[in-house]
Design a protein around this motif. Sequence first.
Motif, PDB file in Angstrom:
ATOM      1  N   GLY A  23       9.450  12.968  -4.859  1.00 33.98           N
ATOM      2  CA  GLY A  23       9.543  13.695  -6.514  1.00 33.98           C
ATOM      3  C   GLY A  23      10.954  12.570  -6.417  1.00 33.98           C
ATOM      4  N   MET A  24      11.395  11.713  -6.030  1.00 35.67           N
ATOM      5  CA  MET A  24      12.703  10.185  -6.623  1.00 35.67           C
ATOM      6  C   MET A  24      12.206  10.063  -7.912  1.00 35.67           C
ATOM      7  SD  MET A  24      12.472   7.770  -2.795  1.00 35.67           S
ATOM      8  CE  MET A  24      12.777   6.648  -3.051  1.00 35.67           C
ATOM      9  N   GLU A  25      13.268   9.885  -8.341  1.00 29.58           N
ATOM     10  CA  GLU A  25      13.197   9.356 -10.004  1.00 29.58           C
ATOM     11  C   GLU A  25      13.683   8.061  -9.775  1.00 29.58           C
ATOM     12  OE1 GLU A  25      16.567  11.435 -12.036  1.00 29.58           O
ATOM     13  OE2 GLU A  25      16.194  13.472 -11.561  1.00 29.58           O
ATOM     14  N   ASN A  26      12.899   7.522 -10.814  1.00 35.17           N
ATOM     15  CA  ASN A  26      12.479   5.581 -11.570  1.00 35.17           C
ATOM     16  C   ASN A  26      11.672   5.221 -10.770  1.00 35.17           C
ATOM     17  OD1 ASN A  26      13.517   6.685 -14.493  1.00 35.17           O
ATOM     18  ND2 ASN A  26      15.372   6.928 -12.715  1.00 35.17           N
ATOM     19  N   LEU A  27      11.060   5.679  -9.946  1.00 32.87           N
ATOM     20  CA  LEU A  27      10.328   5.064  -8.012  1.00 32.87           C
ATOM     21  C   LEU A  27       9.453   4.082  -8.709  1.00 32.87           C
ATOM     22  CD1 LEU A  27      10.074   4.571  -5.228  1.00 32.87           C
ATOM     23  CD2 LEU A  27       8.389   6.726  -5.339  1.00 32.87           C
ATOM     24  N   GLN A  28       8.778   3.106  -8.552  1.00 24.77           N
ATOM     25  CA  GLN A  28       7.635   2.288  -8.605  1.00 24.77           C
ATOM     26  C   GLN A  28       7.643   1.142  -7.764  1.00 24.77           C
ATOM     27  OE1 GLN A  28       8.656  -1.177 -11.877  1.00 24.77           O
ATOM     28  NE2 GLN A  28      10.501   0.668 -12.872  1.00 24.77           N
ATOM     29  N   ILE A  29       6.282   1.589  -7.419  1.00 28.90           N
ATOM     30  CA  ILE A  29       5.660   1.158  -6.074  1.00 28.90           C
ATOM     31  C   ILE A  29       4.788  -0.286  -6.157  1.00 28.90           C
ATOM     32  CG2 ILE A  29       4.350   1.396  -3.892  1.00 28.90           C
ATOM     33  CD1 ILE A  29       6.188   3.986  -3.174  1.00 28.90           C
ATOM     34  N   VAL A  30       4.830  -1.387  -4.710  1.00 26.80           N
ATOM     35  CA  VAL A  30       3.565  -1.895  -5.679  1.00 26.80           C
ATOM     36  C   VAL A  30       3.164  -2.752  -4.395  1.00 26.80           C
ATOM     37  CG1 VAL A  30       5.764  -4.273  -5.756  1.00 26.80           C
ATOM     38  CG2 VAL A  30       3.290  -4.812  -6.433  1.00 26.80           C
ATOM     39  N   VAL A  31       1.634  -2.932  -3.951  1.00 28.07           N
ATOM     40  CA  VAL A  31       1.177  -2.586  -3.445  1.00 28.07           C
ATOM     41  C   VAL A  31       0.593  -4.076  -2.890  1.00 28.07           C
ATOM     42  CG1 VAL A  31       1.108  -0.230  -2.177  1.00 28.07           C
ATOM     43  CG2 VAL A  31      -1.016  -1.067  -3.569  1.00 28.07           C
ATOM     44  N   SER A  32      -0.204  -4.879  -1.783  1.00 22.93           N
ATOM     45  CA  SER A  32      -0.398  -5.934  -1.763  1.00 22.93           C
ATOM     46  C   SER A  32      -2.280  -5.164  -1.892  1.00 22.93           C
ATOM     47  CB  SER A  32      -0.770  -6.519  -0.289  1.00 22.93           C
ATOM     48  OG  SER A  32      -0.652  -5.981   0.415  1.00 22.93           O
ATOM     49  N   PRO A  33      -2.798  -6.467  -2.468  1.00 25.32           N
ATOM     50  CA  PRO A  33      -4.282  -6.158  -2.623  1.00 25.32           C
ATOM     51  C   PRO A  33      -4.743  -6.455  -1.494  1.00 25.32           C
ATOM     52  CG  PRO A  33      -3.604  -8.458  -3.097  1.00 25.32           C
ATOM     53  CD  PRO A  33      -2.903  -7.773  -2.923  1.00 25.32           C
ATOM     54  N   ARG A  34      -4.413  -6.208  -0.235  1.00 29.96           N
ATOM     55  CA  ARG A  34      -5.457  -7.029   1.384  1.00 29.96           C
ATOM     56  C   ARG A  34      -5.820  -6.320   1.657  1.00 29.96           C
ATOM     57  NH1 ARG A  34      -4.199 -10.272   5.026  1.00 29.96           N
ATOM     58  NH2 ARG A  34      -4.520  -9.448   7.493  1.00 29.96           N
ATOM     59  N   ASN A  35      -5.916  -4.572   1.610  1.00 29.84           N
ATOM     60  CA  ASN A  35      -7.083  -3.522   1.644  1.00 29.84           C
ATOM     61  C   ASN A  35      -7.464  -2.634   0.095  1.00 29.84           C
ATOM     62  OD1 ASN A  35      -8.265  -0.928   1.610  1.00 29.84           O
ATOM     63  ND2 ASN A  35      -8.266  -1.606   4.594  1.00 29.84           N
ATOM     64  N   LYS A  36      -8.790  -3.429   0.075  1.00 25.46           N
ATOM     65  CA  LYS A  36      -8.596  -3.006  -1.541  1.00 25.46           C
ATOM     66  C   LYS A  36      -9.135  -1.224  -1.300  1.00 25.46           C
ATOM     67  CE  LYS A  36     -10.298  -7.673  -2.894  1.00 25.46           C
ATOM     68  NZ  LYS A  36     -11.628  -8.051  -3.608  1.00 25.46           N
ATOM     69  N   GLU A  37      -9.514  -1.071  -1.097  1.00 18.08           N
ATOM     70  CA  GLU A  37     -10.127   0.448  -0.489  1.00 18.08           C
ATOM     71  C   GLU A  37      -8.811   1.837  -1.433  1.00 18.08           C
ATOM     72  OE1 GLU A  37     -12.701   1.854   1.325  1.00 18.08           O
ATOM     73  OE2 GLU A  37     -14.461   0.194   1.205  1.00 18.08           O
ATOM     74  N   ARG A  38      -7.796   0.847   0.166  1.00 19.03           N
ATOM     75  CA  ARG A  38      -7.063   1.742   0.111  1.00 19.03           C
ATOM     76  C   ARG A  38      -5.723   1.366  -0.874  1.00 19.03           C
ATOM     77  NH1 ARG A  38      -5.850   4.351   5.297  1.00 19.03           N
ATOM     78  NH2 ARG A  38      -7.130   3.655   7.021  1.00 19.03           N
ATOM     79  N   ALA A  39      -5.855   0.332  -1.369  1.00 16.96           N
ATOM     80  CA  ALA A  39      -4.408   0.104  -2.596  1.00 16.96           C
ATOM     81  C   ALA A  39      -5.133   1.375  -3.715  1.00 16.96           C
ATOM     82  CB  ALA A  39      -4.318  -1.235  -2.855  1.00 16.96           C
ATOM     83  N   GLN A  40      -6.697   0.678  -3.951  1.00 16.93           N
ATOM     84  CA  GLN A  40      -7.233   1.184  -5.125  1.00 16.93           C
ATOM     85  C   GLN A  40      -6.585   2.624  -4.870  1.00 16.93           C
ATOM     86  OE1 GLN A  40      -8.095   0.165  -7.739  1.00 16.93           O
ATOM     87  NE2 GLN A  40      -8.794   1.915  -8.763  1.00 16.93           N
ATOM     88  N   MET A  41      -6.395   3.267  -4.374  1.00 17.60           N
ATOM     89  CA  MET A  41      -6.775   5.206  -3.013  1.00 17.60           C
ATOM     90  C   MET A  41      -5.334   5.654  -4.024  1.00 17.60           C
ATOM     91  SD  MET A  41      -4.645   7.603  -1.686  1.00 17.60           S
ATOM     92  CE  MET A  41      -5.174   6.433   0.280  1.00 17.60           C
ATOM     93  N   LEU A  42      -4.838   4.353  -3.174  1.00 21.75           N
ATOM     94  CA  LEU A  42      -2.845   5.193  -3.657  1.00 21.75           C
ATOM     95  C   LEU A  42      -2.638   5.228  -5.302  1.00 21.75           C
ATOM     96  CD1 LEU A  42      -1.144   3.581  -0.797  1.00 21.75           C
ATOM     97  CD2 LEU A  42      -0.972   5.811  -1.655  1.00 21.75           C
ATOM     98  N   HIS A  43      -3.276   3.832  -6.187  1.00 20.19           N
ATOM     99  CA  HIS A  43      -3.054   3.733  -7.208  1.00 20.19           C
ATOM    100  C   HIS A  43      -4.069   5.143  -8.068  1.00 20.19           C
ATOM    101  CE1 HIS A  43      -2.852   1.844 -11.362  1.00 20.19           C
ATOM    102  NE2 HIS A  43      -4.344   1.912 -11.624  1.00 20.19           N
ATOM    103  N   GLU A  44      -4.953   5.102  -7.897  1.00 22.88           N
ATOM    104  CA  GLU A  44      -5.199   6.401  -8.444  1.00 22.88           C
ATOM    105  C   GLU A  44      -4.575   7.606  -8.187  1.00 22.88           C
ATOM    106  OE1 GLU A  44      -9.426   6.052  -7.418  1.00 22.88           O
ATOM    107  OE2 GLU A  44     -10.139   4.585  -8.157  1.00 22.88           O
ATOM    108  N   LYS A  45      -4.239   7.951  -7.656  1.00 24.75           N
ATOM    109  CA  LYS A  45      -4.172   9.113  -6.471  1.00 24.75           C
ATOM    110  C   LYS A  45      -2.408   9.356  -7.092  1.00 24.75           C
ATOM    111  CE  LYS A  45      -2.723  12.134  -2.834  1.00 24.75           C
ATOM    112  NZ  LYS A  45      -2.785  12.155  -1.508  1.00 24.75           N
ATOM    113  N   TYR A  46      -1.524   7.991  -7.453  1.00 22.04           N
ATOM    114  CA  TYR A  46      -0.098   8.000  -7.999  1.00 22.04           C
ATOM    115  C   TYR A  46      -0.216   6.829  -9.047  1.00 22.04           C
ATOM    116  CZ  TYR A  46       0.449  10.220  -3.399  1.00 22.04           C
ATOM    117  OH  TYR A  46       0.278  11.156  -2.236  1.00 22.04           O
ATOM    118  N   PRO A  47      -1.130   6.940 -10.322  1.00 21.62           N
ATOM    119  CA  PRO A  47      -0.972   5.868 -11.314  1.00 21.62           C
ATOM    120  C   PRO A  47       1.164   5.860 -12.076  1.00 21.62           C
ATOM    121  CG  PRO A  47      -2.170   8.491 -12.194  1.00 21.62           C
ATOM    122  CD  PRO A  47      -1.108   8.521 -11.054  1.00 21.62           C
ATOM    123  N   GLY A  48       1.329   6.808 -12.077  1.00 22.04           N
ATOM    124  CA  GLY A  48       2.389   6.544 -12.909  1.00 22.04           C
ATOM    125  C   GLY A  48       3.797   5.867 -11.724  1.00 22.04           C
ATOM    126  N   ILE A  49       3.559   5.813 -10.696  1.00 20.13           N
ATOM    127  CA  ILE A  49       3.676   4.841  -9.875  1.00 20.13           C
ATOM    128  C   ILE A  49       3.197   3.599  -9.304  1.00 20.13           C
ATOM    129  CG2 ILE A  49       5.198   5.330  -7.773  1.00 20.13           C
ATOM    130  CD1 ILE A  49       5.161   8.611  -8.279  1.00 20.13           C
TER     131      ILE A  49
END
Length: 255
Positions: A23-49
């Motif tokens: 619930g942190m406010e104004n949180l932005q997270i960028v992840v490396s593409p090293r593991n494409k499946e995990r990175a995509q999963m995180l992006h799809e689960k939290y697309p606004g963050i």
Amino acid sequence: MKLGFIGTGIITTSVVTGFCESGMENLQIVVSPRNKERAQMLHEKYPGIVSIAADNQEVVDRSDWVFAALLPKAAEDILKPLHIGPEKKFINLVATLSLKRIEEMFGPREILADVVSLSFAAIRFGPVVIYPDIPEVVDLMSHVGKPVPVDTPKQIAILRSTTGLMSAYYMLLTVIIQWCERNGLDEPSARAYITEFTGALSRKAATWDGDLEDLAREMTPGGLNWMALTHLEEKDAYTPWTEILGPILEKVIKE
């Protein structure tokens, strides 16, 4: 709050999930593409963050806090080519990479910390070991667990070594639950009881004021606990648990 993660393995997935669920406010997270499946999963689960960088340098460039979460053998080769300026706050999650070595590669900075955060960060509980005791780091990591600051590199290495017992502990639970099944109990009931039971034991130990051995020997002579403890001590069943910690400590010791 801009967080960047170099490496997208199990620990990154857990820590990122914990931050996103905090619930942190104004949180932005960028992840490396090293593991494409995990990175995509995180992006799809939290697309606004969560967003996915094109490469590791972009992770650094878009972040105020840089988390290194890489396998020990690959860590230096992946990190060395990067430019990580002194203004970047650096959190090291690599078991065998020392803060001294990070400073040699990238220079000193105001915030540089070694952190041990484990997979239960995803559900935002459990210990997060931090060295050195930097208030800003403690505050940040409190969103994914209970901070446990320590005073020296040796101390964090000791605690990091004990995390090597996780799989052994889960296997212990597994064989106890399997014993319950062999004796006629269904697996869901056995798992529900054994996991809650062992969790309660740990919670009681955490609040016990005296020596834990006194708690262990607080039993009725000839009773059930006496039978089990006596049997295991006669088999020297506890020695292997600490015996392996020496080699693990040698592997993770840093300075």
